[in-house]
Motif scaffolding. Sequence first.
Motif, PDB file in Angstrom:
ATOM      1  N   LEU A   1     -17.632  24.432  24.690  1.00 38.04           N
ATOM      2  CA  LEU A   1     -16.341  23.871  24.296  1.00 38.04           C
ATOM      3  C   LEU A   1     -16.593  22.786  23.248  1.00 38.04           C
ATOM      4  CD1 LEU A   1     -14.711  23.505  27.811  1.00 38.04           C
ATOM      5  CD2 LEU A   1     -14.258  25.274  26.145  1.00 38.04           C
ATOM      6  N   GLY A   2     -16.998  23.200  22.066  1.00 37.83           N
ATOM      7  CA  GLY A   2     -17.342  22.235  21.044  1.00 37.83           C
ATOM      8  C   GLY A   2     -16.124  21.553  20.452  1.00 37.83           C
ATOM      9  N   VAL A   3     -16.357  20.454  19.743  1.00 32.43           N
ATOM     10  CA  VAL A   3     -15.269  19.712  19.114  1.00 32.43           C
ATOM     11  C   VAL A   3     -14.649  20.530  17.983  1.00 32.43           C
ATOM     12  CG1 VAL A   3     -14.702  17.639  17.811  1.00 32.43           C
ATOM     13  CG2 VAL A   3     -16.273  17.502  19.749  1.00 32.43           C
ATOM     14  N   ARG A   4     -15.466  21.231  17.213  1.00 33.31           N
ATOM     15  CA  ARG A   4     -14.936  22.008  16.089  1.00 33.31           C
ATOM     16  C   ARG A   4     -13.945  23.075  16.527  1.00 33.31           C
ATOM     17  NH1 ARG A   4     -19.200  24.542  12.008  1.00 33.31           N
ATOM     18  NH2 ARG A   4     -19.606  22.305  11.783  1.00 33.31           N
ATOM     19  N   PRO A   5     -14.257  23.911  17.556  1.00 34.34           N
ATOM     20  CA  PRO A   5     -13.241  24.880  17.987  1.00 34.34           C
ATOM     21  C   PRO A   5     -11.950  24.224  18.457  1.00 34.34           C
ATOM     22  CG  PRO A   5     -15.386  25.468  18.889  1.00 34.34           C
ATOM     23  CD  PRO A   5     -15.526  24.120  18.273  1.00 34.34           C
ATOM     24  N   ARG A   6     -12.048  23.076  19.124  1.00 37.33           N
ATOM     25  CA  ARG A   6     -10.833  22.399  19.573  1.00 37.33           C
ATOM     26  C   ARG A   6      -9.983  21.944  18.387  1.00 37.33           C
ATOM     27  NH1 ARG A   6     -14.052  18.816  23.652  1.00 37.33           N
ATOM     28  NH2 ARG A   6     -14.178  20.145  25.479  1.00 37.33           N
ATOM     29  N   LEU A   7     -10.642  21.363  17.379  1.00 39.39           N
ATOM     30  CA  LEU A   7      -9.888  20.882  16.228  1.00 39.39           C
ATOM     31  C   LEU A   7      -9.284  22.043  15.437  1.00 39.39           C
ATOM     32  CD1 LEU A   7     -12.225  18.000  14.992  1.00 39.39           C
ATOM     33  CD2 LEU A   7     -10.149  17.843  16.366  1.00 39.39           C
ATOM     34  N   LEU A   8     -10.058  23.118  15.289  1.00 37.86           N
ATOM     35  CA  LEU A   8      -9.515  24.286  14.591  1.00 37.86           C
ATOM     36  C   LEU A   8      -8.345  24.889  15.357  1.00 37.86           C
ATOM     37  CD1 LEU A   8     -12.803  26.040  13.374  1.00 37.86           C
ATOM     38  CD2 LEU A   8     -11.123  24.798  11.999  1.00 37.86           C
ATOM     39  N   LEU A   9      -8.459  24.928  16.680  1.00 41.63           N
ATOM     40  CA  LEU A   9      -7.367  25.446  17.494  1.00 41.63           C
ATOM     41  C   LEU A   9      -6.141  24.558  17.378  1.00 41.63           C
ATOM     42  CD1 LEU A   9      -6.328  27.494  19.525  1.00 41.63           C
ATOM     43  CD2 LEU A   9      -7.378  26.140  21.349  1.00 41.63           C
ATOM     44  N   THR A  10      -6.352  23.260  17.384  1.00 40.75           N
ATOM     45  CA  THR A  10      -5.228  22.346  17.223  1.00 40.75           C
ATOM     46  C   THR A  10      -4.558  22.534  15.871  1.00 40.75           C
ATOM     47  OG1 THR A  10      -6.349  20.729  18.634  1.00 40.75           O
ATOM     48  CG2 THR A  10      -4.556  19.918  17.247  1.00 40.75           C
ATOM     49  N   TRP A  11      -5.390  22.709  14.839  1.00 40.07           N
ATOM     50  CA  TRP A  11      -4.810  22.989  13.522  1.00 40.07           C
ATOM     51  C   TRP A  11      -3.992  24.275  13.542  1.00 40.07           C
ATOM     52  CZ3 TRP A  11      -5.991  27.360  10.577  1.00 40.07           C
ATOM     53  CH2 TRP A  11      -5.410  27.385   9.301  1.00 40.07           C
ATOM     54  N   GLY A  12      -4.494  25.291  14.201  1.00 39.02           N
ATOM     55  CA  GLY A  12      -3.767  26.552  14.270  1.00 39.02           C
ATOM     56  C   GLY A  12      -2.432  26.407  14.977  1.00 39.02           C
ATOM     57  N   LEU A  13      -2.414  25.638  16.082  1.00 43.18           N
ATOM     58  CA  LEU A  13      -1.174  25.483  16.843  1.00 43.18           C
ATOM     59  C   LEU A  13      -0.171  24.582  16.139  1.00 43.18           C
ATOM     60  CD1 LEU A  13      -2.657  25.116  20.437  1.00 43.18           C
ATOM     61  CD2 LEU A  13      -1.565  27.124  19.443  1.00 43.18           C
ATOM     62  N   THR A  14      -0.667  23.591  15.406  1.00 39.76           N
ATOM     63  CA  THR A  14       0.237  22.632  14.775  1.00 39.76           C
ATOM     64  C   THR A  14       0.630  23.007  13.348  1.00 39.76           C
ATOM     65  OG1 THR A  14      -1.664  21.322  14.046  1.00 39.76           O
ATOM     66  CG2 THR A  14      -0.660  20.724  16.148  1.00 39.76           C
ATOM     67  N   SER A  15      -0.193  23.833  12.696  1.00 38.54           N
ATOM     68  CA  SER A  15       0.084  24.145  11.289  1.00 38.54           C
ATOM     69  C   SER A  15       0.108  25.638  11.003  1.00 38.54           C
ATOM     70  CB  SER A  15      -0.980  23.473  10.393  1.00 38.54           C
ATOM     71  OG  SER A  15      -0.966  22.079  10.552  1.00 38.54           O
ATOM     72  N   ALA A  16      -0.976  26.325  11.346  1.00 35.86           N
ATOM     73  CA  ALA A  16      -1.112  27.720  10.924  1.00 35.86           C
ATOM     74  C   ALA A  16      -0.026  28.615  11.517  1.00 35.86           C
ATOM     75  CB  ALA A  16      -2.497  28.227  11.304  1.00 35.86           C
ATOM     76  N   VAL A  17       0.109  28.612  12.858  1.00 40.80           N
ATOM     77  CA  VAL A  17       1.085  29.502  13.497  1.00 40.80           C
ATOM     78  C   VAL A  17       2.517  29.157  13.079  1.00 40.80           C
ATOM     79  CG1 VAL A  17       2.057  30.216  15.712  1.00 40.80           C
ATOM     80  CG2 VAL A  17      -0.423  30.057  15.423  1.00 40.80           C
ATOM     81  N   PRO A  18       2.951  27.884  13.121  1.00 42.21           N
ATOM     82  CA  PRO A  18       4.328  27.597  12.686  1.00 42.21           C
ATOM     83  C   PRO A  18       4.589  27.967  11.226  1.00 42.21           C
ATOM     84  CG  PRO A  18       3.424  25.761  13.936  1.00 42.21           C
ATOM     85  CD  PRO A  18       2.297  26.698  13.663  1.00 42.21           C
ATOM     86  N   MET A  19       3.652  27.632  10.339  1.00 39.88           N
ATOM     87  CA  MET A  19       3.865  27.951   8.931  1.00 39.88           C
ATOM     88  C   MET A  19       3.899  29.466   8.708  1.00 39.88           C
ATOM     89  SD  MET A  19       4.339  25.148   7.321  1.00 39.88           S
ATOM     90  CE  MET A  19       5.226  24.714   8.844  1.00 39.88           C
TER      91      MET A  19
END
Length: 505
Positions: free
Chosen positions: A189-207
């Motif tokens: 559970l690395g920091v990078r996957p968490r941050l990328l996932l957060t980016w996906g949920l907050t930016s990628a999927v909505p946009m």
Amino acid sequence: MTTRGGSDTVGRDGGRGSWEPTGRAAVPAIVLLVIVANLVGVATVVLLLIGVEDGSGDGGRGPVLWAVAAYLVLALPAGTIAGFRRQRVTSRWLMARREPTGEEAGQALRLPVDTALIAGLIWLVGAVLVAGVSAVSFPDPLVGLRTGIATLLGGMATAGVTYLLVARAARSVTALALAAHPPAGALTLGVRPRLLLTWGLTSAVPMLGVVLLFVDPSNPRGPGRGAVVFLVVVALLVGGLATLLTARAVGQPLRDLRTAVQHVGRGEYDVSVVVDDAGEIGLLQEGVNTMAAGLAEREKLRDLFGRHVGTSVADRALATGVSLGGEERTVAALFVDIAGSTSLVRRTSPAEMVGLLNRFFQVVVETIERDGGLVNKFEGDAALCVFGAPTDHTDPAGAALRAARRICDAVREAGEVDVGVGVACGRVWAGQVGAASRLEYTVIGDPVNEAARLTELAKDHVGRAVASESTVLAASPEEREHWVRDTDVELRGRGETTTTWVRST
């Protein structure tokens, strides 16, 4: 600096808002949390489907919603069972309250990923089902593509939130698994996957959802205001939750690590951090624990080393290495011996004798170290002390004479034993002697022998302390006032006359 008696564990506790389920309730509680997260995702997608409009009426929405309801009746129990079966090994060792094996610990660490994958698979099948039913139910088959993509986006968001929620809720399980098998470099559970996932949920999927609304071929007039506002509100809520979970997953361990490092900085080495992360943070937590344990062990060894050879020798050895080498130095040697020790041993039990010697040597050690000297070695009921080695001393002769007077006064006040103290000053060789595998720091030279011989004279003198003339003359004027010249004697084994000085009365 000494370490504390008990170990201090730094980590989350119930008093700070912790809500991680533990023990037997861990896996069922996590499964319930996943079900709730998926139901929220389903409700969001259903609201999106209710808003589907292709310009030909609402007749197609009924079959789609019924299909969604029927799928939920089958998918939720199936997903729950799949989750329990996937983590039945974890439930088994948690309920047995035992440490997991390496394989069981690895399975427990995969709990967030496994749960998110199961959720993602269920949503993928649901998206295909909804797309097919919509394509058949609505006059325009492209509506099926729109609803399928909407469901797929909702599933991606739900699976991502599920991952973050389970990673947060399963921290107690993760801590138990990592306590038995600390992280060794494999990042789950690395920091990078968490941050990328957060980016996906907050930016990628909505946009991506907004873009699809505008390029939807089944709705050439573009999306209505309600659909865009609803999608933005959902994105804000999901993004806020995802950001909060990621921030807590990174921020709380860092605060615990900061607290632990502050303890270590104060010399409190018996401190540990709860290792509850299987990624880079977990490696850092384990690294801080290893560092603190190593410093605690080093401090214990230093304390033990100092007790055996003296703190000044220990500090010099730590600074220069295990071999101190040898050098000639001008030192003052003080030799103290208990008078009548042979008869004392005969009338005292071994245990009582040891206690008496410990009390006597406690006085000697405290007095010598107070004046900057070194208790070089204990020899039965006697002790050899030096001033001026291994570290320099501004007034070795004066300090040795002052220590001799204080020892005699303290022993007389205690009234347990009688002693003799001899003090001599001169050039000696100071350094390590012995074999390569066993060294001892010592001083060798005529002043050492002279001090030992003067001790025999001191036992018969009322002041119980005798010093050589060279020692008294080398001392400061303030200390010389406490000594008077006595007699000239020829000490055993020296072959020359020694002028002695004794304490003034």
